[in-house]
Scaffold this motif. Structure first.
Motif, PDB file in Angstrom:
ATOM      1  N   ASP A  31       0.829  -1.206   0.000  1.00  0.00           N
ATOM      2  CA  ASP A  31       0.000   0.000   0.000  1.00  0.00           C
ATOM      3  C   ASP A  31       0.867   1.262   0.000  1.00  0.00           C
ATOM      4  OD1 ASP A  31      -2.221  -1.611   0.020  1.00  0.00           O
ATOM      5  OD2 ASP A  31      -2.582  -1.433   2.183  1.00  0.00           O
ATOM      6  N   ARG A  32       1.988   1.219   0.742  1.00  0.00           N
ATOM      7  CA  ARG A  32       2.884   2.383   0.756  1.00  0.00           C
ATOM      8  C   ARG A  32       3.504   2.595  -0.623  1.00  0.00           C
ATOM      9  NH1 ARG A  32       4.076   3.711   6.177  1.00  0.00           N
ATOM     10  NH2 ARG A  32       2.226   3.035   7.340  1.00  0.00           N
ATOM     11  N   ILE A  33       3.842   1.504  -1.304  1.00  0.00           N
ATOM     12  CA  ILE A  33       4.410   1.618  -2.645  1.00  0.00           C
ATOM     13  C   ILE A  33       3.387   2.202  -3.611  1.00  0.00           C
ATOM     14  CG2 ILE A  33       5.288   0.294  -4.613  1.00  0.00           C
ATOM     15  CD1 ILE A  33       6.458  -1.668  -2.496  1.00  0.00           C
ATOM     16  N   ARG A  34       2.176   1.697  -3.522  1.00  0.00           N
ATOM     17  CA  ARG A  34       1.121   2.228  -4.398  1.00  0.00           C
ATOM     18  C   ARG A  34       0.924   3.725  -4.174  1.00  0.00           C
ATOM     19  NH1 ARG A  34      -3.714  -2.285  -3.890  1.00  0.00           N
ATOM     20  NH2 ARG A  34      -2.895  -3.769  -5.414  1.00  0.00           N
ATOM     21  N   GLY A  35       1.093   4.177  -2.915  1.00  0.00           N
ATOM     22  CA  GLY A  35       0.927   5.581  -2.598  1.00  0.00           C
ATOM     23  C   GLY A  35       2.160   6.416  -2.865  1.00  0.00           C
ATOM     24  N   GLY A  36       3.240   5.779  -3.343  1.00  0.00           N
ATOM     25  CA  GLY A  36       4.454   6.510  -3.636  1.00  0.00           C
ATOM     26  C   GLY A  36       5.341   6.771  -2.441  1.00  0.00           C
ATOM     27  N   HIS A  37       5.058   6.126  -1.307  1.00  0.00           N
ATOM     28  CA  HIS A  37       5.847   6.338  -0.090  1.00  0.00           C
ATOM     29  C   HIS A  37       6.938   5.271  -0.025  1.00  0.00           C
ATOM     30  CE1 HIS A  37       2.705   9.141   1.070  1.00  0.00           C
ATOM     31  NE2 HIS A  37       1.801   8.180   0.891  1.00  0.00           N
ATOM     32  N   TYR A  38       7.970   5.447  -0.840  1.00  0.00           N
ATOM     33  CA  TYR A  38       8.953   4.377  -1.022  1.00  0.00           C
ATOM     34  C   TYR A  38       9.874   4.194   0.180  1.00  0.00           C
ATOM     35  CZ  TYR A  38       7.135   4.978  -5.665  1.00  0.00           C
ATOM     36  OH  TYR A  38       6.274   5.083  -6.715  1.00  0.00           O
ATOM     37  N   ASP A  39      10.253   5.296   0.835  1.00  0.00           N
ATOM     38  CA  ASP A  39      11.094   5.155   2.020  1.00  0.00           C
ATOM     39  C   ASP A  39      10.346   4.418   3.128  1.00  0.00           C
ATOM     40  OD1 ASP A  39      13.250   6.325   0.876  1.00  0.00           O
ATOM     41  OD2 ASP A  39      12.991   8.290   1.817  1.00  0.00           O
ATOM     42  N   GLU A  40       9.055   4.721   3.267  1.00  0.00           N
ATOM     43  CA  GLU A  40       8.254   4.032   4.282  1.00  0.00           C
ATOM     44  C   GLU A  40       8.124   2.549   3.942  1.00  0.00           C
ATOM     45  OE1 GLU A  40       4.538   6.027   4.794  1.00  0.00           O
ATOM     46  OE2 GLU A  40       5.462   8.000   5.051  1.00  0.00           O
ATOM     47  N   ALA A  41       7.951   2.244   2.656  1.00  0.00           N
ATOM     48  CA  ALA A  41       7.870   0.842   2.236  1.00  0.00           C
ATOM     49  C   ALA A  41       9.176   0.127   2.514  1.00  0.00           C
ATOM     50  CB  ALA A  41       7.524   0.755   0.746  1.00  0.00           C
ATOM     51  N   ARG A  42      10.303   0.800   2.221  1.00  0.00           N
ATOM     52  CA  ARG A  42      11.608   0.195   2.502  1.00  0.00           C
ATOM     53  C   ARG A  42      11.758  -0.118   3.984  1.00  0.00           C
ATOM     54  NH1 ARG A  42      13.462   4.145  -1.286  1.00  0.00           N
ATOM     55  NH2 ARG A  42      14.398   3.212  -3.150  1.00  0.00           N
ATOM     56  N   ALA A  43      11.350   0.831   4.832  1.00  0.00           N
ATOM     57  CA  ALA A  43      11.501   0.655   6.277  1.00  0.00           C
ATOM     58  C   ALA A  43      10.735  -0.574   6.771  1.00  0.00           C
ATOM     59  CB  ALA A  43      11.020   1.909   7.011  1.00  0.00           C
ATOM     60  N   ILE A  44       9.595  -0.847   6.143  1.00  0.00           N
ATOM     61  CA  ILE A  44       8.809  -2.035   6.520  1.00  0.00           C
ATOM     62  C   ILE A  44       9.469  -3.301   5.986  1.00  0.00           C
ATOM     63  CG2 ILE A  44       6.594  -3.213   6.206  1.00  0.00           C
ATOM     64  CD1 ILE A  44       5.318  -0.385   6.007  1.00  0.00           C
ATOM     65  N   LEU A  45       9.860  -3.276   4.716  1.00  0.00           N
ATOM     66  CA  LEU A  45      10.397  -4.475   4.068  1.00  0.00           C
ATOM     67  C   LEU A  45      11.725  -4.925   4.661  1.00  0.00           C
ATOM     68  CD1 LEU A  45       9.554  -3.540   0.373  1.00  0.00           C
ATOM     69  CD2 LEU A  45       8.508  -5.384   1.696  1.00  0.00           C
ATOM     70  N   LEU A  46      12.529  -3.987   5.157  1.00  0.00           N
ATOM     71  CA  LEU A  46      13.840  -4.333   5.701  1.00  0.00           C
ATOM     72  C   LEU A  46      13.741  -5.284   6.883  1.00  0.00           C
ATOM     73  CD1 LEU A  46      15.789  -0.941   5.518  1.00  0.00           C
ATOM     74  CD2 LEU A  46      16.426  -3.091   4.412  1.00  0.00           C
ATOM     75  N   TYR A  47      12.597  -5.259   7.594  1.00  0.00           N
ATOM     76  CA  TYR A  47      12.454  -6.094   8.786  1.00  0.00           C
ATOM     77  C   TYR A  47      11.581  -7.324   8.548  1.00  0.00           C
ATOM     78  CZ  TYR A  47      14.709  -2.296  11.240  1.00  0.00           C
ATOM     79  OH  TYR A  47      15.616  -1.368  11.649  1.00  0.00           O
ATOM     80  N   ILE A  48      11.255  -7.593   7.295  1.00  0.00           N
ATOM     81  CA  ILE A  48      10.490  -8.798   6.958  1.00  0.00           C
ATOM     82  C   ILE A  48      11.458  -9.842   6.435  1.00  0.00           C
ATOM     83  CG2 ILE A  48       8.647  -9.789   5.549  1.00  0.00           C
ATOM     84  CD1 ILE A  48       7.401  -7.021   5.378  1.00  0.00           C
ATOM     85  N   ARG A  49      11.554 -10.960   7.106  1.00  0.00           N
ATOM     86  CA  ARG A  49      12.491 -12.018   6.712  1.00  0.00           C
ATOM     87  C   ARG A  49      11.780 -13.036   5.827  1.00  0.00           C
ATOM     88  NH1 ARG A  49      15.051 -12.332  12.784  1.00  0.00           N
ATOM     89  NH2 ARG A  49      16.297 -10.454  12.622  1.00  0.00           N
ATOM     90  N   HIS A  50      11.644 -12.640   4.560  1.00  0.00           N
ATOM     91  CA  HIS A  50      10.990 -13.501   3.586  1.00  0.00           C
ATOM     92  C   HIS A  50      11.601 -13.194   2.224  1.00  0.00           C
ATOM     93  CE1 HIS A  50       7.904 -15.227   0.977  1.00  0.00           C
ATOM     94  NE2 HIS A  50       7.568 -15.962   2.015  1.00  0.00           N
ATOM     95  N   PRO A  51      11.827 -14.211   1.381  1.00  0.00           N
ATOM     96  CA  PRO A  51      12.461 -13.974   0.082  1.00  0.00           C
ATOM     97  C   PRO A  51      11.761 -12.922  -0.771  1.00  0.00           C
ATOM     98  CG  PRO A  51      12.390 -16.323   0.553  1.00  0.00           C
ATOM     99  CD  PRO A  51      11.588 -15.652   1.632  1.00  0.00           C
ATOM    100  N   THR A  52      10.438 -12.866  -0.724  1.00  0.00           N
ATOM    101  CA  THR A  52       9.729 -11.896  -1.554  1.00  0.00           C
ATOM    102  C   THR A  52       9.984 -10.473  -1.079  1.00  0.00           C
ATOM    103  OG1 THR A  52       8.023 -13.535  -2.010  1.00  0.00           O
ATOM    104  CG2 THR A  52       7.474 -11.242  -2.458  1.00  0.00           C
ATOM    105  N   ALA A  53      10.134 -10.282   0.226  1.00  0.00           N
ATOM    106  CA  ALA A  53      10.458  -8.951   0.734  1.00  0.00           C
ATOM    107  C   ALA A  53      11.794  -8.477   0.183  1.00  0.00           C
ATOM    108  CB  ALA A  53      10.483  -8.965   2.262  1.00  0.00           C
ATOM    109  N   ARG A  54      12.749  -9.395   0.074  1.00  0.00           N
ATOM    110  CA  ARG A  54      14.046  -9.033  -0.483  1.00  0.00           C
ATOM    111  C   ARG A  54      13.916  -8.651  -1.962  1.00  0.00           C
ATOM    112  NH1 ARG A  54      15.611 -13.838   2.431  1.00  0.00           N
ATOM    113  NH2 ARG A  54      16.049 -14.956   0.501  1.00  0.00           N
ATOM    114  N   GLU A  55      13.077  -9.396  -2.694  1.00  0.00           N
ATOM    115  CA  GLU A  55      12.878  -9.083  -4.109  1.00  0.00           C
ATOM    116  C   GLU A  55      12.254  -7.700  -4.270  1.00  0.00           C
ATOM    117  OE1 GLU A  55      10.780 -12.045  -6.249  1.00  0.00           O
ATOM    118  OE2 GLU A  55      11.961 -13.706  -5.466  1.00  0.00           O
ATOM    119  N   TRP A  56      11.268  -7.390  -3.428  1.00  0.00           N
ATOM    120  CA  TRP A  56      10.622  -6.079  -3.515  1.00  0.00           C
ATOM    121  C   TRP A  56      11.623  -4.965  -3.233  1.00  0.00           C
ATOM    122  CZ3 TRP A  56       4.971  -6.035  -1.277  1.00  0.00           C
ATOM    123  CH2 TRP A  56       4.218  -7.021  -1.934  1.00  0.00           C
TER     124      TRP A  56
END
Length: 261
Positions: free
Chosen positions: A14-39
Protein backbone atom coordinates in the motif's frame (compact mmCIF):
# COMPACT_ATOMS: atom_id res chain seq x y z
CA UNK A 1 4.02 -17.17 5.62
CA UNK A 2 2.33 -16.22 8.92
CA UNK A 3 -0.49 -13.70 9.23
CA UNK A 4 1.78 -11.00 10.67
CA UNK A 5 4.18 -11.21 7.71
CA UNK A 6 1.26 -11.08 5.26
CA UNK A 7 -0.07 -7.97 7.00
CA UNK A 8 3.35 -6.31 6.80
CA UNK A 9 3.69 -7.17 3.11
CA UNK A 10 0.24 -5.70 2.43
CA UNK A 11 1.19 -2.54 4.30
CA UNK A 12 4.41 -2.22 2.26
CA UNK A 13 2.46 -2.77 -0.95
CA UNK A 14 0.00 0.00 0.00
CA UNK A 15 2.88 2.38 0.76
CA UNK A 16 4.41 1.62 -2.64
CA UNK A 17 1.12 2.23 -4.40
CA UNK A 18 0.93 5.58 -2.60
CA UNK A 19 4.45 6.51 -3.64
CA UNK A 20 5.85 6.34 -0.09
CA UNK A 21 8.95 4.38 -1.02
CA UNK A 22 11.09 5.16 2.02
CA UNK A 23 8.25 4.03 4.28
CA UNK A 24 7.87 0.84 2.24
CA UNK A 25 11.61 0.20 2.50
CA UNK A 26 11.50 0.65 6.28
CA UNK A 27 8.81 -2.04 6.52
CA UNK A 28 10.40 -4.48 4.07
CA UNK A 29 13.84 -4.33 5.70
CA UNK A 30 12.45 -6.09 8.79
CA UNK A 31 10.49 -8.80 6.96
CA UNK A 32 12.49 -12.02 6.71
CA UNK A 33 10.99 -13.50 3.59
CA UNK A 34 12.46 -13.97 0.08
CA UNK A 35 9.73 -11.90 -1.55
CA UNK A 36 10.46 -8.95 0.73
CA UNK A 37 14.05 -9.03 -0.48
CA UNK A 38 12.88 -9.08 -4.11
CA UNK A 39 10.62 -6.08 -3.52
CA UNK A 40 13.51 -4.18 -1.94
CA UNK A 41 15.72 -4.93 -4.94
CA UNK A 42 13.04 -3.73 -7.36
CA UNK A 43 12.53 -0.56 -5.32
CA UNK A 44 16.25 0.13 -5.59
CA UNK A 45 15.98 -0.18 -9.38
CA UNK A 46 12.91 2.05 -9.59
CA UNK A 47 13.93 4.69 -7.06
CA UNK A 48 17.67 4.45 -6.31
CA UNK A 49 17.94 8.01 -4.96
CA UNK A 50 15.24 7.70 -2.31
CA UNK A 51 11.52 8.17 -1.79
CA UNK A 52 9.37 9.92 -4.34
CA UNK A 53 7.84 11.76 -1.38
CA UNK A 54 10.99 13.87 -1.18
CA UNK A 55 10.27 15.28 -4.63
CA UNK A 56 7.11 16.87 -3.31
CA UNK A 57 9.03 18.76 -0.63
CA UNK A 58 9.96 21.68 -2.86
CA UNK A 59 10.71 25.21 -1.59
CA UNK A 60 7.75 27.54 -1.19
CA UNK A 61 7.37 30.65 -3.33
CA UNK A 62 9.05 32.75 -0.62
CA UNK A 63 12.04 30.39 -0.50
CA UNK A 64 12.47 29.84 -4.22
CA UNK A 65 11.14 32.95 -5.86
CA UNK A 66 9.18 30.83 -8.33
CA UNK A 67 6.06 32.29 -9.87
CA UNK A 68 2.65 30.70 -9.16
CA UNK A 69 2.63 29.37 -12.73
CA UNK A 70 6.04 27.71 -12.24
CA UNK A 71 4.93 26.20 -8.93
CA UNK A 72 1.79 24.86 -10.59
CA UNK A 73 3.81 23.30 -13.41
CA UNK A 74 6.19 21.77 -10.85
CA UNK A 75 3.28 20.32 -8.86
CA UNK A 76 1.80 18.78 -11.99
CA UNK A 77 5.20 17.34 -12.82
CA UNK A 78 5.45 15.72 -9.40
CA UNK A 79 1.95 14.22 -9.75
CA UNK A 80 2.80 12.85 -13.19
CA UNK A 81 6.10 11.43 -11.91
CA UNK A 82 4.44 9.69 -8.94
CA UNK A 83 1.68 8.35 -11.18
CA UNK A 84 4.27 6.97 -13.59
CA UNK A 85 6.16 5.22 -10.80
CA UNK A 86 2.93 3.73 -9.41
CA UNK A 87 2.08 2.44 -12.88
CA UNK A 88 5.52 0.91 -13.11
CA UNK A 89 5.10 -0.77 -9.72
CA UNK A 90 1.63 -2.12 -10.41
CA UNK A 91 2.05 -2.79 -14.11
CA UNK A 92 5.49 -3.14 -15.63
CA UNK A 93 7.05 -4.47 -12.45
CA UNK A 94 4.49 -7.25 -12.27
CA UNK A 95 6.07 -8.73 -15.38
CA UNK A 96 9.59 -8.77 -13.96
CA UNK A 97 10.84 -11.98 -12.37
CA UNK A 98 7.30 -13.32 -12.25
CA UNK A 99 6.07 -11.38 -9.23
CA UNK A 100 3.81 -8.43 -8.57
CA UNK A 101 3.25 -6.03 -5.70
CA UNK A 102 -0.45 -6.70 -6.23
CA UNK A 103 -0.27 -10.39 -5.36
CA UNK A 104 0.48 -12.37 -2.22
CA UNK A 105 4.19 -13.25 -1.83
CA UNK A 106 5.04 -16.62 -3.32
CA UNK A 107 6.86 -18.88 -0.86
CA UNK A 108 10.24 -20.36 -1.72
CA UNK A 109 10.27 -23.95 -2.93
CA UNK A 110 11.10 -26.12 0.07
CA UNK A 111 13.30 -29.20 -0.11
CA UNK A 112 13.60 -31.94 2.53
CA UNK A 113 16.83 -33.21 4.09
CA UNK A 114 16.87 -36.50 6.02
CA UNK A 115 19.76 -37.67 8.20
CA UNK A 116 20.02 -40.46 10.83
CA UNK A 117 20.03 -37.84 13.59
CA UNK A 118 17.95 -34.97 12.22
CA UNK A 119 15.62 -33.95 9.41
CA UNK A 120 14.60 -30.50 8.23
CA UNK A 121 13.32 -28.51 5.27
CA UNK A 122 15.28 -25.78 3.51
CA UNK A 123 14.56 -23.28 0.73
CA UNK A 124 15.87 -23.92 -2.77
CA UNK A 125 17.94 -20.74 -2.48
CA UNK A 126 20.38 -22.89 -0.48
CA UNK A 127 22.53 -25.63 -1.98
CA UNK A 128 23.48 -28.77 -0.04
CA UNK A 129 27.25 -29.37 0.22
CA UNK A 130 29.44 -32.17 1.57
CA UNK A 131 29.51 -31.43 5.31
CA UNK A 132 32.68 -33.45 5.81
CA UNK A 133 34.55 -30.82 3.78
CA UNK A 134 33.67 -27.92 6.05
CA UNK A 135 36.62 -26.84 8.24
CA UNK A 136 34.48 -26.64 11.39
CA UNK A 137 33.11 -30.16 10.92
CA UNK A 138 35.59 -32.17 12.91
CA UNK A 139 35.17 -34.54 15.84
CA UNK A 140 33.74 -34.27 18.41
CA UNK A 141 31.43 -31.90 16.50
CA UNK A 142 29.36 -33.94 14.04
CA UNK A 143 27.90 -32.03 11.08
CA UNK A 144 24.71 -33.37 9.58
CA UNK A 145 24.40 -30.75 6.83
CA UNK A 146 26.18 -27.81 5.26
CA UNK A 147 24.18 -25.46 3.06
CA UNK A 148 25.49 -22.51 1.08
CA UNK A 149 24.06 -19.73 -1.04
CA UNK A 150 25.98 -18.77 -4.17
CA UNK A 151 24.57 -15.23 -4.05
CA UNK A 152 26.48 -14.27 -0.93
CA UNK A 153 29.25 -15.23 1.45
CA UNK A 154 27.05 -17.02 3.97
CA UNK A 155 26.23 -20.55 4.96
CA UNK A 156 24.18 -22.71 7.33
CA UNK A 157 25.52 -25.62 9.39
CA UNK A 158 23.41 -28.20 11.22
CA UNK A 159 25.52 -30.11 13.74
CA UNK A 160 25.47 -31.86 17.11
CA UNK A 161 27.74 -33.03 19.89
CA UNK A 162 27.45 -35.44 22.79
CA UNK A 163 27.34 -33.37 25.97
CA UNK A 164 30.45 -34.20 28.05
CA UNK A 165 29.64 -35.93 31.34
CA UNK A 166 31.52 -33.33 33.34
CA UNK A 167 29.10 -30.57 32.29
CA UNK A 168 25.84 -32.46 31.70
CA UNK A 169 24.43 -31.45 35.12
CA UNK A 170 25.18 -27.75 34.68
CA UNK A 171 22.37 -25.21 34.77
CA UNK A 172 21.11 -24.11 31.36
CA UNK A 173 23.19 -20.89 31.34
CA UNK A 174 26.34 -22.67 32.49
CA UNK A 175 25.78 -25.48 30.00
CA UNK A 176 25.36 -23.02 27.14
CA UNK A 177 28.57 -21.20 27.98
CA UNK A 178 30.52 -24.45 28.40
CA UNK A 179 29.24 -25.90 25.11
CA UNK A 180 30.04 -22.76 23.15
CA UNK A 181 33.54 -22.67 24.60
CA UNK A 182 33.93 -26.35 23.77
CA UNK A 183 32.90 -26.11 20.11
CA UNK A 184 34.49 -22.67 19.56
CA UNK A 185 37.86 -23.45 21.13
CA UNK A 186 40.52 -21.11 19.78
CA UNK A 187 38.07 -18.68 18.14
CA UNK A 188 38.55 -14.99 18.93
CA UNK A 189 36.24 -13.31 21.42
CA UNK A 190 32.63 -12.65 20.55
CA UNK A 191 30.29 -9.76 21.17
CA UNK A 192 26.60 -10.45 21.74
CA UNK A 193 24.05 -8.57 19.69
CA UNK A 194 21.08 -10.40 21.20
CA UNK A 195 20.27 -13.56 23.13
CA UNK A 196 17.04 -15.22 24.24
CA UNK A 197 14.94 -18.37 24.54
CA UNK A 198 12.81 -19.41 21.55
CA UNK A 199 10.82 -22.46 20.47
CA UNK A 200 11.99 -24.01 17.20
CA UNK A 201 11.54 -27.13 15.11
CA UNK A 202 8.71 -29.52 14.43
CA UNK A 203 9.03 -30.77 18.00
CA UNK A 204 8.88 -27.18 19.33
CA UNK A 205 12.17 -27.57 21.14
CA UNK A 206 13.29 -24.92 23.58
CA UNK A 207 16.39 -23.31 22.09
CA UNK A 208 18.79 -20.56 22.98
CA UNK A 209 19.11 -18.12 20.09
CA UNK A 210 22.39 -16.20 20.05
CA UNK A 211 23.20 -13.44 17.59
CA UNK A 212 26.80 -12.34 17.75
CA UNK A 213 29.69 -10.55 16.09
CA UNK A 214 33.30 -11.71 16.00
CA UNK A 215 35.85 -8.86 16.25
CA UNK A 216 38.04 -10.72 13.76
CA UNK A 217 35.21 -10.51 11.25
CA UNK A 218 31.90 -12.24 10.64
CA UNK A 219 28.41 -12.39 12.05
CA UNK A 220 26.67 -15.44 13.40
CA UNK A 221 23.30 -16.62 14.63
CA UNK A 222 23.18 -19.86 16.60
CA UNK A 223 20.23 -21.95 17.70
CA UNK A 224 21.33 -24.27 20.53
CA UNK A 225 19.04 -27.15 21.58
CA UNK A 226 19.86 -29.71 24.27
CA UNK A 227 17.97 -32.97 23.87
CA UNK A 228 18.54 -36.36 25.51
CA UNK A 229 22.24 -35.94 26.25
CA UNK A 230 23.17 -34.19 23.00
CA UNK A 231 23.47 -30.58 21.96
CA UNK A 232 22.17 -29.64 18.50
CA UNK A 233 23.21 -26.49 16.67
CA UNK A 234 21.83 -24.62 13.70
CA UNK A 235 24.47 -22.06 12.76
CA UNK A 236 24.03 -19.22 10.32
CA UNK A 237 27.28 -17.44 9.45
CA UNK A 238 27.68 -14.36 7.25
CA UNK A 239 30.59 -12.14 6.37
CA UNK A 240 28.63 -8.89 6.77
CA UNK A 241 25.88 -7.50 8.96
CA UNK A 242 23.86 -6.68 5.84
CA UNK A 243 23.77 -10.33 4.76
CA UNK A 244 23.02 -11.42 8.31
CA UNK A 245 19.95 -9.19 8.52
CA UNK A 246 18.63 -9.53 4.99
CA UNK A 247 18.99 -13.29 4.52
CA UNK A 248 18.50 -14.69 8.02
CA UNK A 249 15.09 -16.01 6.98
CA UNK A 250 16.80 -18.91 5.16
CA UNK A 251 18.44 -20.13 8.38
CA UNK A 252 15.24 -19.62 10.34
CA UNK A 253 13.39 -21.87 7.89
CA UNK A 254 15.89 -24.64 8.70
CA UNK A 255 15.60 -24.07 12.46
CA UNK A 256 11.81 -23.92 12.39
CA UNK A 257 11.43 -27.25 10.57
CA UNK A 258 14.09 -29.18 12.51
CA UNK A 259 13.12 -32.66 13.69
CA UNK A 260 15.46 -34.49 16.10
CA UNK A 261 15.25 -38.27 15.76
Amino acid sequence: MDSNTKAQMKEARDRIRGGHYDEARAILLYIRHPTAREWLEKLEQLDPSGSADSLAQRPTKRDSGLSPVAIGVLAVGVVVFVAAIVLMVTGTLSNLSGFSFNSEPAPATMLRFDHPQVAFSYPDTLQLQDASQHPDCDLPLECAAWLTDSRRDAHVLVSSITIPLQIIDYSSDELERALMRFVRDGVAGEEFISRGLVDVGEGRYEAIRREMYYPTGGYEVTYLITFEGRAYFVWYLASSERDLNRYMADAEMVANTLLIK
